[in-house]
Design a protein around this motif. Structure first.
Motif, PDB file in Angstrom:
ATOM      1  N   ILE A 118       0.836  -1.150  -0.030  1.00  0.00           N
ATOM      2  CA  ILE A 118       0.018   0.108  -0.161  1.00  0.00           C
ATOM      3  C   ILE A 118       0.753   1.205  -0.017  1.00  0.00           C
ATOM      4  O   ILE A 118       0.542   2.266  -0.764  1.00  0.00           O
ATOM      5  N   PHE A 119       1.950   1.261   0.872  1.00  0.00           N
ATOM      6  CA  PHE A 119       2.759   2.347   0.831  1.00  0.00           C
ATOM      7  C   PHE A 119       3.306   2.703  -0.625  1.00  0.00           C
ATOM      8  O   PHE A 119       3.681   3.727  -0.886  1.00  0.00           O
ATOM      9  N   ILE A 120       3.904   1.467  -1.256  1.00  0.00           N
ATOM     10  CA  ILE A 120       4.389   1.832  -2.650  1.00  0.00           C
ATOM     11  C   ILE A 120       3.392   2.458  -3.454  1.00  0.00           C
ATOM     12  O   ILE A 120       3.880   3.419  -4.174  1.00  0.00           O
ATOM     13  N   VAL A 121       2.243   1.979  -3.553  1.00  0.00           N
ATOM     14  CA  VAL A 121       1.233   2.634  -4.552  1.00  0.00           C
ATOM     15  C   VAL A 121       0.806   3.959  -4.006  1.00  0.00           C
ATOM     16  O   VAL A 121       0.649   4.674  -4.601  1.00  0.00           O
ATOM     17  N   GLY A 122       0.860   4.064  -2.585  1.00  0.00           N
ATOM     18  CA  GLY A 122       0.602   5.503  -2.278  1.00  0.00           C
ATOM     19  C   GLY A 122       1.497   6.544  -2.396  1.00  0.00           C
ATOM     20  O   GLY A 122       1.112   7.632  -2.474  1.00  0.00           O
ATOM     21  N   TYR A 123       2.707   6.227  -2.418  1.00  0.00           N
ATOM     22  CA  TYR A 123       3.643   7.073  -3.018  1.00  0.00           C
ATOM     23  C   TYR A 123       4.015   6.998  -4.692  1.00  0.00           C
ATOM     24  O   TYR A 123       4.586   8.129  -5.010  1.00  0.00           O
ATOM     25  N   ARG A 124       3.699   5.984  -5.005  1.00  0.00           N
ATOM     26  CA  ARG A 124       4.315   5.889  -6.602  1.00  0.00           C
ATOM     27  C   ARG A 124       3.233   6.104  -7.587  1.00  0.00           C
ATOM     28  O   ARG A 124       3.299   6.391  -8.678  1.00  0.00           O
TER      29      ARG A 124
END
Length: 288
Positions: A99-105
């Motif tokens: 989720i953090f990968i998608v949230g920032y990328r």
């Protein structure tokens, strides 16, 4: 000898409740992730963390509610609590990484593939680690092909959910996405259970033991309470139900229209600056 496995000892009650819990965790996680993509960077980690915990807790709760209906004839089941709670930690952490990968990328391209893969592997890891925490007078055996199918379902479900988090705007579409996600996650669970066979050890008479419901019910209290609290946070956030953008009022100045700017706060600040400049600029025949 092979044990007789029954995954539906309470009929359709446990599958339906498990599905609803997967939908609840997915709905909360999707709304939190979608919210994180539309706020300032200082607020984003908090919303992403809440979404990760909601999805992870929802999946874990779904799994063990479904396991309440799982029995092996003649072999009472017990659960190793450290490993059982460890599976919850694995679910939250690995879902959080995705989720953090998608949230920032962003929910596109490589970031979506990487995030969906890690999140799906987290879901599958939680399932099989939770299964490894079961204790009975026998051993588990898995059909390799069916296990791979269950992992593929988890990865596809996670990727679709993260894509939906980046695309969903309205409440109804978000609920529809969470229903699909719940169906996929529950389908992954029962596909994984279909890969299972139990080989019972001989040489001992069946022993009495606690029912799965009595063993698992106390473990579910914490995650269920968290999901309820997360639901309260989501319901009382003004942007959660509608999915619309912020409307922050601008201080009224003489000669400046008192209409709120749309969108991101930075956009509102730029619009306010342009209005202020227009108000202060001397009126000449050229700029009237």
């Amino acid at each position: 000898m092979h044990g007789t496995v029954d995954g539906f000892s309470y009929g359709l009650v446990t599958p339906l409740v498990a599905y609803l819990m997967a939908c609840l965790g997915g709905a909360l996680g999707l709304r939190c992730t979608a919210r994180a993509l539309r706020v300032a960077h200082s607020w984003r980690p908090g919303w992403l963390a809440l979404g990760s915990a909601a999805i992870g807790s929802g999946i874990w709760t779904m799994h063990f509610i479904a396991m309440i209906g799982f029995t092996v004839r003649g072999a009472p089941i017990h659960y190793d609590k450290p490993m059982t709670y460890g599976s919850l930690g694995v679910a939250v952490v690995m879902v959080g990484v995705g989720i953090f990968i998608v949230g920032y990328r962003g929910a596109t391209g490589t970031a979506l593939f990487t995030g969906g893969t890690l999140t799906g592997l987290g879901i599958a890891s939680m399932h099989y680690l939770g299964m490894a925490g079961m204790r009975l007078n026998g051993t588990f055996e898995y059909n390799t092909v069916t296990v791979y199918v269950s992992v593929a379902i988890a990865m596809a479900a996670a990727t679709a959910a993260l894509w939906a988090a980046g695309q969903v705007r309205g409440f109804l579409w978000s609920m529809g996405a969470s229903l699909v996600m719940g169906l996929a996650v529950t389908g992954m669970h029962y596909t994984g259970m279909a890969a299972l066979s139990v080989h019972l050890h001989t040489g001992g008479a069946p022993t009495a033991g606690d029912s799965p419901a009595a063993l698992l019910a106390p473990m579910l209290i914490g995650p269920l309470a968290f999901l309820c609290l997360a639901g309260v946070v989501v319901m009382f956030d003004p942007l959660m139900a509608t999915g619309k953008l912020d409307r922050t009022p601008v201080p009224h100045e003489p000669g400046v229209p008192a209409h709120p700017p749309l969108g991101h706060p930075a956009r509102g600040a730029r619009l306010h600056a342009r209005r202020t400049v227009a108000h202060r600029e001397p009126r000449t025949p050229q700029n009237r």
